[in-house]
Motif scaffolding. Sequence first.
Motif, PDB file in Angstrom:
ATOM      1  N   ALA A 282       9.461   9.681   9.276  1.00 19.47           N
ATOM      2  CA  ALA A 282       8.471  10.598   8.733  1.00 19.47           C
ATOM      3  C   ALA A 282       8.631  11.970   9.373  1.00 19.47           C
ATOM      4  CB  ALA A 282       7.071  10.057   8.993  1.00 19.47           C
TER       5      ALA A 282
ATOM      6  N   PRO B 188      -2.502   8.399   6.139  1.00 22.14           N
ATOM      7  CA  PRO B 188      -1.621   9.072   7.100  1.00 22.14           C
ATOM      8  C   PRO B 188      -2.437   9.961   8.051  1.00 22.14           C
ATOM      9  CG  PRO B 188      -1.428  10.097   4.935  1.00 22.14           C
ATOM     10  CD  PRO B 188      -2.349   8.943   4.778  1.00 22.14           C
TER      11      PRO B 188
ATOM     12  N   ILE C 291      -1.005  -4.486   5.344  1.00 20.41           N
ATOM     13  CA  ILE C 291      -1.863  -4.812   6.457  1.00 20.41           C
ATOM     14  C   ILE C 291      -1.694  -6.292   6.784  1.00 20.41           C
ATOM     15  CG2 ILE C 291      -4.261  -4.933   7.206  1.00 20.41           C
ATOM     16  CD1 ILE C 291      -4.405  -2.341   5.217  1.00 20.41           C
TER      17      ILE C 291
ATOM     18  N   ILE D 219       3.666  14.226  11.369  1.00 24.03           N
ATOM     19  CA  ILE D 219       2.863  13.074  10.963  1.00 24.03           C
ATOM     20  C   ILE D 219       2.957  12.011  12.052  1.00 24.03           C
ATOM     21  CG2 ILE D 219       2.618  11.213   9.294  1.00 24.03           C
ATOM     22  CD1 ILE D 219       3.497  13.196   7.164  1.00 24.03           C
TER      23      ILE D 219
ATOM     24  N   VAL E  34      -6.524  11.956   4.330  1.00 25.28           N
ATOM     25  CA  VAL E  34      -5.588  12.276   5.395  1.00 25.28           C
ATOM     26  C   VAL E  34      -6.401  12.430   6.678  1.00 25.28           C
ATOM     27  CG1 VAL E  34      -3.928  13.959   6.256  1.00 25.28           C
ATOM     28  CG2 VAL E  34      -4.029  13.474   3.826  1.00 25.28           C
TER      29      VAL E  34
ATOM     30  N   LEU F 143      -2.259  13.254  10.674  1.00 22.21           N
ATOM     31  CA  LEU F 143      -1.474  14.418  11.083  1.00 22.21           C
ATOM     32  C   LEU F 143      -1.629  14.660  12.574  1.00 22.21           C
ATOM     33  CD1 LEU F 143      -2.121  17.297   8.530  1.00 22.21           C
ATOM     34  CD2 LEU F 143      -0.129  15.853   8.768  1.00 22.21           C
TER      35      LEU F 143
ATOM     36  N   ILE G 224      -0.982  -2.624  10.860  1.00 31.35           N
ATOM     37  CA  ILE G 224      -0.143  -2.101   9.791  1.00 31.35           C
ATOM     38  C   ILE G 224       1.300  -2.508  10.029  1.00 31.35           C
ATOM     39  CG2 ILE G 224       0.888   0.048   8.972  1.00 31.35           C
ATOM     40  CD1 ILE G 224      -1.851   1.252   8.925  1.00 31.35           C
TER      41      ILE G 224
ATOM     42  N   LYS H  66       0.873  -1.172   0.000  1.00 32.02           N
ATOM     43  CA  LYS H  66       0.000   0.000   0.000  1.00 32.02           C
ATOM     44  C   LYS H  66       0.908   1.220   0.000  1.00 32.02           C
ATOM     45  CE  LYS H  66      -3.764  -2.433   1.065  1.00 32.02           C
ATOM     46  NZ  LYS H  66      -4.972  -2.463   0.253  1.00 32.02           N
TER      47      LYS H  66
ATOM     48  N   VAL I 168       9.888   9.117   2.414  1.00 32.70           N
ATOM     49  CA  VAL I 168      10.396   8.800   3.749  1.00 32.70           C
ATOM     50  C   VAL I 168      11.498   7.747   3.576  1.00 32.70           C
ATOM     51  CG1 VAL I 168       9.839   7.709   5.934  1.00 32.70           C
ATOM     52  CG2 VAL I 168       8.263   9.353   4.941  1.00 32.70           C
TER      53      VAL I 168
ATOM     54  N   ASP J 199      -7.036  12.075  -2.106  1.00 34.81           N
ATOM     55  CA  ASP J 199      -6.144  11.546  -1.085  1.00 34.81           C
ATOM     56  C   ASP J 199      -6.841  11.678   0.258  1.00 34.81           C
ATOM     57  OD1 ASP J 199      -3.892  10.489  -2.054  1.00 34.81           O
ATOM     58  OD2 ASP J 199      -2.681  12.318  -1.965  1.00 34.81           O
TER      59      ASP J 199
ATOM     60  N   MET K   8       5.204  -1.772   8.326  1.00 37.79           N
ATOM     61  CA  MET K   8       5.965  -1.031   7.326  1.00 37.79           C
ATOM     62  C   MET K   8       6.753  -2.010   6.467  1.00 37.79           C
ATOM     63  SD  MET K   8       5.386   2.092   7.937  1.00 37.79           S
ATOM     64  CE  MET K   8       4.285   2.629   9.233  1.00 37.79           C
TER      65      MET K   8
ATOM     66  N   ILE L 201       0.389   6.112  10.363  1.00 36.85           N
ATOM     67  CA  ILE L 201      -0.637   5.741   9.402  1.00 36.85           C
ATOM     68  C   ILE L 201      -1.643   4.808  10.054  1.00 36.85           C
ATOM     69  CG2 ILE L 201       0.719   6.090   7.323  1.00 36.85           C
ATOM     70  CD1 ILE L 201       1.568   3.259   7.380  1.00 36.85           C
ATOM     71  N   ILE L 202      -2.846   4.825   9.520  1.00 40.72           N
ATOM     72  CA  ILE L 202      -3.860   3.911  10.038  1.00 40.72           C
ATOM     73  C   ILE L 202      -4.399   3.050   8.911  1.00 40.72           C
ATOM     74  CG2 ILE L 202      -4.563   5.403  11.956  1.00 40.72           C
ATOM     75  CD1 ILE L 202      -6.977   6.229  10.198  1.00 40.72           C
ATOM     76  N   ASN L 203      -5.017   1.965   9.306  1.00 38.85           N
ATOM     77  CA  ASN L 203      -5.643   1.064   8.342  1.00 38.85           C
ATOM     78  C   ASN L 203      -7.116   1.418   8.258  1.00 38.85           C
ATOM     79  OD1 ASN L 203      -6.791  -1.061   6.980  1.00 38.85           O
ATOM     80  ND2 ASN L 203      -6.422  -2.568   8.599  1.00 38.85           N
TER      81      ASN L 203
ATOM     82  N   ASN M 242      -7.165   0.547   3.301  1.00 36.71           N
ATOM     83  CA  ASN M 242      -6.356   1.620   2.736  1.00 36.71           C
ATOM     84  C   ASN M 242      -5.479   2.232   3.809  1.00 36.71           C
ATOM     85  OD1 ASN M 242      -7.160   1.653  -0.011  1.00 36.71           O
ATOM     86  ND2 ASN M 242      -9.136   2.473   0.673  1.00 36.71           N
ATOM     87  N   VAL M 243      -4.307   2.628   3.381  1.00 35.08           N
ATOM     88  CA  VAL M 243      -3.389   3.252   4.320  1.00 35.08           C
ATOM     89  C   VAL M 243      -3.617   4.755   4.303  1.00 35.08           C
ATOM     90  CG1 VAL M 243      -0.982   3.809   4.693  1.00 35.08           C
ATOM     91  CG2 VAL M 243      -1.650   1.460   4.235  1.00 35.08           C
TER      92      VAL M 243
ATOM     93  N   ILE N 190      -3.028  20.068   5.241  1.00 37.88           N
ATOM     94  CA  ILE N 190      -2.466  18.741   4.970  1.00 37.88           C
ATOM     95  C   ILE N 190      -1.395  18.767   3.899  1.00 37.88           C
ATOM     96  CG2 ILE N 190      -4.630  17.657   5.646  1.00 37.88           C
ATOM     97  CD1 ILE N 190      -4.969  16.982   2.661  1.00 37.88           C
TER      98      ILE N 190
ATOM     99  N   LEU O 258       1.775  12.607   1.171  1.00 36.54           N
ATOM    100  CA  LEU O 258       2.270  13.254   2.376  1.00 36.54           C
ATOM    101  C   LEU O 258       3.530  12.583   2.918  1.00 36.54           C
ATOM    102  CD1 LEU O 258       1.122  15.680   3.759  1.00 36.54           C
ATOM    103  CD2 LEU O 258      -0.100  14.183   5.329  1.00 36.54           C
ATOM    104  N   LEU O 259       3.618  11.284   2.732  1.00 36.09           N
ATOM    105  CA  LEU O 259       4.756  10.548   3.285  1.00 36.09           C
ATOM    106  C   LEU O 259       5.716  10.096   2.190  1.00 36.09           C
ATOM    107  CD1 LEU O 259       2.873   8.516   5.975  1.00 36.09           C
ATOM    108  CD2 LEU O 259       4.739  10.093   6.387  1.00 36.09           C
TER     109      LEU O 259
ATOM    110  N   ALA P 276      -0.015   3.544  13.466  1.00 30.46           N
ATOM    111  CA  ALA P 276       1.330   2.972  13.360  1.00 30.46           C
ATOM    112  C   ALA P 276       2.310   4.068  12.973  1.00 30.46           C
ATOM    113  CB  ALA P 276       1.335   1.863  12.308  1.00 30.46           C
ATOM    114  N   PRO P 277       3.328   4.292  13.789  1.00 26.47           N
ATOM    115  CA  PRO P 277       4.298   5.333  13.446  1.00 26.47           C
ATOM    116  C   PRO P 277       5.111   4.940  12.213  1.00 26.47           C
ATOM    117  CG  PRO P 277       5.022   4.117  15.382  1.00 26.47           C
ATOM    118  CD  PRO P 277       3.667   3.582  15.033  1.00 26.47           C
ATOM    119  N   VAL P 278       5.483   5.925  11.442  1.00 30.88           N
ATOM    120  CA  VAL P 278       6.325   5.672  10.269  1.00 30.88           C
ATOM    121  C   VAL P 278       7.717   6.193  10.581  1.00 30.88           C
ATOM    122  CG1 VAL P 278       6.649   6.151   7.818  1.00 30.88           C
ATOM    123  CG2 VAL P 278       4.350   5.961   8.739  1.00 30.88           C
TER     124      VAL P 278
END
Lengths: 690, 173
Positions: free
Chosen positions: B63, B79, A663, B67, B110, B81, A669, A646, A655, B108, A671, B70-72, B76-77, B163, A651-652, B58-60
């Motif tokens: 990033a 992001p 998923i 931010i 967000v 804020l 989630i 995915k 990275v 998109d 990475m 991200i969440i599920n 769909n993923v 955003i 926005l990201l 979930a932290p990226v």
Amino acid sequence: MGFDADNELLQDFLVEAGELLEGLNQQLIDLEQSSDDPDLLNSVFRSFHTIKGGAGFLELDPLVEVCHRAEDVFNLLRNGERGMTTHLMDVMLEVLDVLNAQFASLQAGEPPEAAPESLLRALERLRDGEDEAGETAGEASAPEAADEENEPDLMASIEAARERDQAAGESGEQPASDEITDDEFEQLLDKLHGEGQHQGKPAEAAAEKSARAPADSDEISEDEFEQLLDNLHGEGKGPGSPGDKAAAAPAPARAEPPARKPESAPPGAESARAAAPPAKGDGAQSRPAKKPAQPKQELIRVDTSRLDAIMNLVGELVLVRNQLNTLQSREEEGKISKAIANLDMVTSDLQAAVMKTRMQPIKKVFGRFPRVIRDLSRQLGKEVNLVMEGEDTDLDKNLVEALADPLIHLVRNAVDHGIEMPDEREAKGKARAGQVKLSASQEGDHILLSISDDGKGMDPEKLRSKAVEKGLMDEQAAARMTEQECYEVILMPGFSTKDEISDISGRGVGMDVVKTAINKLSGTVDIDSEPNGGTMLRIKVPLTLAILPTLMVVVGGRKFAMPLGNISEIIDFEGRKINVVDGQKSINVRDRAVPIYHLGDWLVSDPLESEAGEADDPQAVLVQVGNQIAGLVVDRVLGQEEVVIKPLGELLHGVPGVAGATITGEGHIAMILDLSGLFRHYARGGRRAA
Amino acid sequence: MDPREAKQLEHAEYDTAGNDEDAPKGPTTQWVSFTIEGETYAVDVLKVQEVLKQVDIAPVPGAPPYILGIINLRGNVVPVLDTRKRMGLPPQSYDESTRIIILDVDEDSVGIVVDSVAEVEEVSDDAIDTAPGASNDEGSRFIQGVVSTGENLLILLDVERLIAREGAAKRSA
């Protein structure tokens, strides 16, 4: 019918003619090699002619103008009335550029710009022939007259045919061209020219087609299209009736004035001989071989975004399957396990089937190279032959697009940096003309692409000193590099061996960009070279970008997916002796010092409390990035899992070290790591430690 | 629920509510209001896809700091804020009323974290003022305008700016 009055027809034209245009690119280059090949000349002529016909039908006058003149010139060429010259070829390539630009405008929904006057004049001069008399000029204008006479007639017939169809209750939503059936074409053609006249054509067209890119013929098959257009212009021909004078010249779309018949008979007869066998035997054989899509086969055109949507859904299905698998292994009940196993199988098959719909031959990219090489070698004064293998290798559409730029860069590099000047080659005892070879093949779930040249190759020692000179590494590190590692230096940012910056390549950013682009596709680049023997670059990319086999690991209580392609082995980390070499922790694996990094240091700033203390069985995953091996210490290895990638979104974007997310079976989630990006960003000293 | 349905429902709900009040004059727009640090903000209802209760973010790694991760969202993923950080406000831990508003901009999605979601407000175009003293502090560059509702101020946020990627946001601000 105005410019955008009938969008469906325009779209059909763009697709059909676009393929012809792509083919022309290759054919013109081939022609330069064998300028007297009658099949090729005919084929080029027909392509221009077909595009002209379609453009005329849609009243795209700027296109007609150019194609018409180009067609005239090729008419002379295939009649042997003038020879191929480099100048002519330059003009023709310019024609192609203009047509491509016009196509681009059409695709963007804008009216195409007229071709530059100078080009049209140049074409006219070529047609009139610097050394040829007015006789030829008069001849060349004949087909034009024929067009004008017949066009309205046929257009009216087509309209009538279509109306008939609509009246018969065909769906109005179908593309308009779909409504003209084979039968109607037959009728139409018969009506215009009498029975049997075009009988030889399909076979000939097929023969021609097999010589070119196998076009994925859509609603209107190419045969039909050709017939239609040929007949638009009212020429009489067909190898089917050999006694006939007009038929002796297999080339379509020519209304020969009687006065010219005697002279044109020899070349005409010759091309008839060349074209006749394909019409009988070869045509039938080559068709199934080269073009599995039989004319009868029903094809529909599908918007790629719909395919993407389907692919996405299949991805979801894969995830659900994974979830079920997870649940099942917990339950250990086994009652539903058979159903789950079935689902597993069906999902895999579905996944494969959907993936196939997105496949495109790499030819889409390779097709551009003959032109690139030609232009480049002329510009540089080098002689280069291009050899291509495995052009039919299929890979995911997105990959085909994403690979285009890196490959073009590599090919340019090969010509610019690899191949020597002809005299230099001769002095070395090589053939004057260098060779660049492109090949593609499938290997398991990967595609292997290689670009090799027989040029001067690379000198590892020179690279070693360059690397130090450019400040990419210190002397000791440079001295420790193996030959293989020396070659990899050219992939580092800021490296360029050519001292003067050339227009073609060598801005010192190229190879680094190529490598980044390939890495982004979860691919790898590796280089092999031999001084004076040439250089070979091998690119390995996965078949598809959508679904990736990974190794799931836990770090700091969070799950991460590592692309399996990079992983060489997993070893127990517990109890291993850690040496510190040059400030870098490393362990010994089969007498080789492997640098190790704790993934947690890079990826987790706030470990989940519940799992923080759980790293009682840390393991090191040995990964290969570029040509170096490193060990990444993780808390736990969960196992292999196919994940659906995915994208992280705008926005990201960018990275470092994260290629995307997926998923997991539990709905969480994880990475997906981009290992080479990870190393680039976090392990600054990583390169020299290998 | 399908987000479109949700949106329609919101509209429907609003329509009945709107009939009870005095009909606002002139063209109006609808805004979803929410609170952060005691202030009431609002975003264009048409840009709101849905509102979520607390979910696992979930932290990226690597990033930008604003931010959260991200969440599920149904496969769909998306992001999310850190709205407080974005607007230069002090951090606060999540509680029962914390919500994530999923915004839909240019196809998109967000998410933005807010302290609580209030309601849908109808705002007459005439009532929108420019932000008082458009200062250069962190939060003000996302403000599209303000509307005074009695003693309170409703701060209308420019979703696109909020955003946008950091660099882009500065340019457009």
